[in-house]
Design a protein around this motif. Structure first.
Motif: not given
Length: 768
Positions: A432-449, A495-502
């Motif tokens: 899956s692909t979403t915008l995170a500011g001016d970057a692209l965040l991708r999350q796979s079904p296997r848990g890879e971000i 569960r939710l987890v917050a990741l630092d965008l930097r």
């Protein structure tokens, strides 16, 4: 010793066969006239195991192959499942005999014969006669029968089991005291069976433990007929889920189910009192009135878990039995749900001002060359470019600056908005692909971000989380000024987890009470979360700590609405039944008001001015119900469509003082937020079955309303005048993106993508 025979005969008619035992009818598929049927006759009980010669041959070969390791002493049990009928055969070695059982599984199992002793020679003779009667026996069957006949002369010994144990249990009164039902059971466990299996299997035969189950209240009650206690508890647990759902949704319920020799009736009234009726024919009925639903659910679930634990202690191989696992998992899930409903741990925020600092969003910047279509009378669109992307991901197609991000099946593309040419393309796996500011965040079904730069597609950082179980939840990025730059993603079941965008480093995590799909909404420095359980929770974005929590018995499934300092949440069953609308203080978590919605909510609610609008499905059709934001009182009701059901779900969006509803029938209308009157209504092209877009949400851009239907139309919001119909676009607008120049990017699920730009238009410039 019991008689055993396998009979091959021809079906006399084409009518379906039905075998009835007690109150359960075993329906099989229609039998072809003249087909060869394989019937089993065991101790006077007869059932059809195969409905044609081919399946009969395969079943005979399976039985012979399963008996080989049993007779050779390498297996303690053999089970064979019929190919085209629901019956199963089980063979257990005894002292010079085989103990044969015939049963069928499913939600309502039926045991036709249990552990009847059959001579080995008699069984092999029946197999040989049936194989000879078939027009064409299966390959290898004769060799297997010859091998079995050699082993039939050897002595057959029963496997050594552990000592039999009498299991007894009775529920405790608990917090309800004398108002709780008493559930008890007695069962005789045959002891631990020898097993060489390493895999988990669904073995119904191992769960056919004989015993008795009793239910009583203050000396009154019934005792089920002696039978298989595991199957009886499966039926009782199956009653608990619909009862719990109705109780949580505050709706009445009338349910009747057959449990052993009893007909058990449940009646949950509007005042949330339960009447439990046991009917035995002959023998009359017993009614236990004025119960709390918890008084039935708690002892039944405790009894099911106690029985599963006791059986597993007596026979450790049962811990790998899939059917017993399913019973234990369901009982635990329902008990956890019941405990969550019983919790009253509402928490409010004593200092809401700390979290309102970033409540006001920054004013949207308008590009200097942006179009203003508020006074436009007519637009003309022409095709700018076309592209085709293999495996196009609609949800991940995004506008980002001067480029269009398009994920495909094997590559991630960045296309130039003006020409459609690829600025860059990188090979990527499906994610899956979403915008995170001016970057692209991708999350796979296997848990890879991973986070990628939108300018080059270069990977900025990668991390790994626990793979998500169930529906994938889109990440929620926080990039507003003055707030921590985070992206919140769902991992595992709850569960939710917050990741630092930097850096991609995890900052905090939150565990919900119930596994479900997370819905998130930011309110100032708070993240408001619902996950399908009966709570709305606000988390501190910086630390993940719970700031306030609101709970009720009704589950929350939809994304909360934020309007000024109020938060609106719709609670109820996701697809059916009545619902409730709650208004909460967005920063303190205080309950302001709630009201019942006596219909099914068929689309997300929306709010503007002083009205919150809820689309509901009634018998008369789809209605838009406007309620006051101050007290929830119904202000008006407006009919949207005379067609009810899932195919009539509208997409409703709020603009200024209007609610604009886009219907699958091709009709678009605007409803006044003040009085519910119809400001304007337009009927666009009636869509064909395959032309209906995936999403019908209208978009307001530069003072114009872009409405997806079978074709894309541009309307003027104040009066509904048609400014343009994109005749140049032959794509179904499954996805629509509009930029600041009102260029339209249309994507079809088939992988086709097109860009359409507005043509030059004349405008009168008045002298200063």
């Amino acid at each position: 010793m019991t008689s055993f025979d396998l009979l091959i005969h021809r079906a006399p008619t084409r009518s379906p066969r039905a075998e009835v035992r007690g109150s359960v009818a075993a329906e099989t598929s229609p039998v072809t006239e003249g087909a060869h049927l394989l019937d089993l006759d065991l101790a006077g009980q007869r059932c059809t195991l195969a409905q044609d010669a081919e399946n009969a041959a395969y079943l005979l070969r399976d039985v012979a192959a399963a008996l080989v390791p049993v007779l050779e002493g390498r297996a303690a049990k053999a089970q064979v499942v019929a190919h085209d009928t629901p019956w199963e055969l089980c063979f257990v070695p005894g002292d010079d005999t085989l103990l044969v059982s015939v049963f069928r599984g499913g939600p309502v199992p039926e045991v036709r014969v249990l552990d009847r002793a059959v001579g080995v020679t008699e069984l092999l003779a029946a197999l040989r006669r049936a194989a000879t009667a078939l027009p064409s026996p299966a390959d290898g069957l004769d060799a297997l029968l010859d091998r079995l006949e050699v082993q039939a002369g050897h002595r057959l010994a029963a496997p050594v089991r552990g000592p039999a144990t009498m299991l007894q249990w009775e529920s405790r009164p608990g917090s309800l005291g004398d108002d709780a039902l008493s559930v008890s059971f007695q069962a005789l466990s045959p002891g631990e069976a020898p097993s060489r299996r390493e895999s988990a299997q669904s073995d119904l035969h191992a769960l056919l433990v004989q015993g008795r189950v009793g239910i009583s209240l203050r000396g009154r009650g019934v005792e089920l007929a002696p039978g298989f206690v595991v199957l009886q508890f499966e039926r009782l647990v199956a009653l608990c889920r619909p009862l719990l759902e109705a109780w949580a949704a505050r709706r009445p319920l009338h349910l009747r189910m057959q449990v052993s020799d009893l007909s058990l009736g449940l009646r949950l009234s509007a005042d949330e009192r339960l009447a439990l009726t046991f009917t035995r024919s002959p023998g009359g009925s017993v009614t236990l009135p004025a119960l709390s639903p918890e008084a039935l659910i708690t002892p039944v679930l405790d009894g099911a878990l106690a029985l599963a634990a006791a059986l597993s202690r007596c026979d450790r191989s049962l811990a790998r039995n899939l059917r017993l696992r399913a019973l234990r998992h369901e009982a635990r899930a329902l008990r956890r749900w019941l405990r969550n409903l019983g919790r009253n741990d509402r928490r409010t925020n004593p200092d809401p001002s700390l979290y309102q600092v970033a409540a006001e969003p920054p004013a949207a910047r308008v590009a200097a060359d942006a179009l203003d279509l508020r006074d436009a009378t007519r637009l003309r669109y022409t095709a700018r470019w076309r592209a085709e992307i293999e495996g196009l991901d609609l949800a991940g197609t995004l506008l980002c600056g001067d480029r269009l991000i398009v994920p495909g099946a094997r590559e991630l593309h960045a296309l130039d908005r003006m020409t459609g040419t690829a600025i860059w393309s990188v090979p990527v796996p499906r994610a899956s692909t979403t915008l995170a500011g001016d970057a692209l965040l991708r999350q796979s079904p296997r848990g890879e971000i991973e986070l990628r730069a939108s300018s080059s597609g270069e990977v900025l950082w990668t991390t790994r989380i626990t793979p998500r179980v169930g529906t994938l939840c889109l990440p929620h990025a926080v990039t507003a000024p003055g707030l921590p730059r985070l992206v919140i993603v769902a991992e595992g079941e709850r569960r939710l987890v917050a990741l630092d965008l930097r850096t991609g480093e995890p900052r905090w995590s939150f565990t919900a009470r119930h596994a479900g799909t997370f819905r998130m909404r930011r309110a100032g420095r708070l993240l408001v979360v619902v996950s399908g359980d009966a709570t709305v929770t606000a988390l501190d974005l910086a630390s993940g700590e719970v700031v306030w929590r609101f709970g009720d018995r009704v589950p929350f499934h939809t994304t909360p609405l934020l309007h000024r300092d109020q938060l609106f949440a719709v609670a109820g069953e996701a697809t059916r039944g009545a619902a409730r609308l709650y208004a909460l203080d967005a920063y303190a978590g205080e309950h302001l008001w709630s009201c019942a919605i006596d219909a099914t909510v068929c689309a997300p609610a929306c709010v503007t001015k002083d009205t919150v609008a809820v689309p509901v499905s009634t018998r008369e059709g789809v209605m838009l119900e406007g309620r006051s934001v101050s007290d929830g009182v119904v202000r008006w009701q407006t009919a949207l469509s005379a067609v009810a059901g899932s195919n009539a779900r509208p997409a409703v969006t709020a603009f200024d003082d209007l609610f604009v509803a886009n219907l699958p029938t091709g009709r678009v209308l605007a409803v006044d937020a003040g009085d519910g009157s119809t400001r304007w209504s337009r009927t666009l092209r009636a869509p064909l079955g395959d032309d209906l877009p995936r999403r019908l949400d209208p978009q307001l851009r530069s003072g114009a309303l872009f409405v997806p239907q079978s074709a894309l139309a541009v309307l003027r919001p104040r009066d509904g005048a048609v400014l343009a119909e994109l005749d140049a676009c032959d794509l179904v607008p499954d996805l629509v993106r509009v930029d600041e120049q009102c260029a339209v990017y249309v994507a079809e699920e088939s992988g086709h993508l097109g860009c359409y730009e507005p043509g030059a238009r004349l405008r009168v410039i008045r002298p200063v």
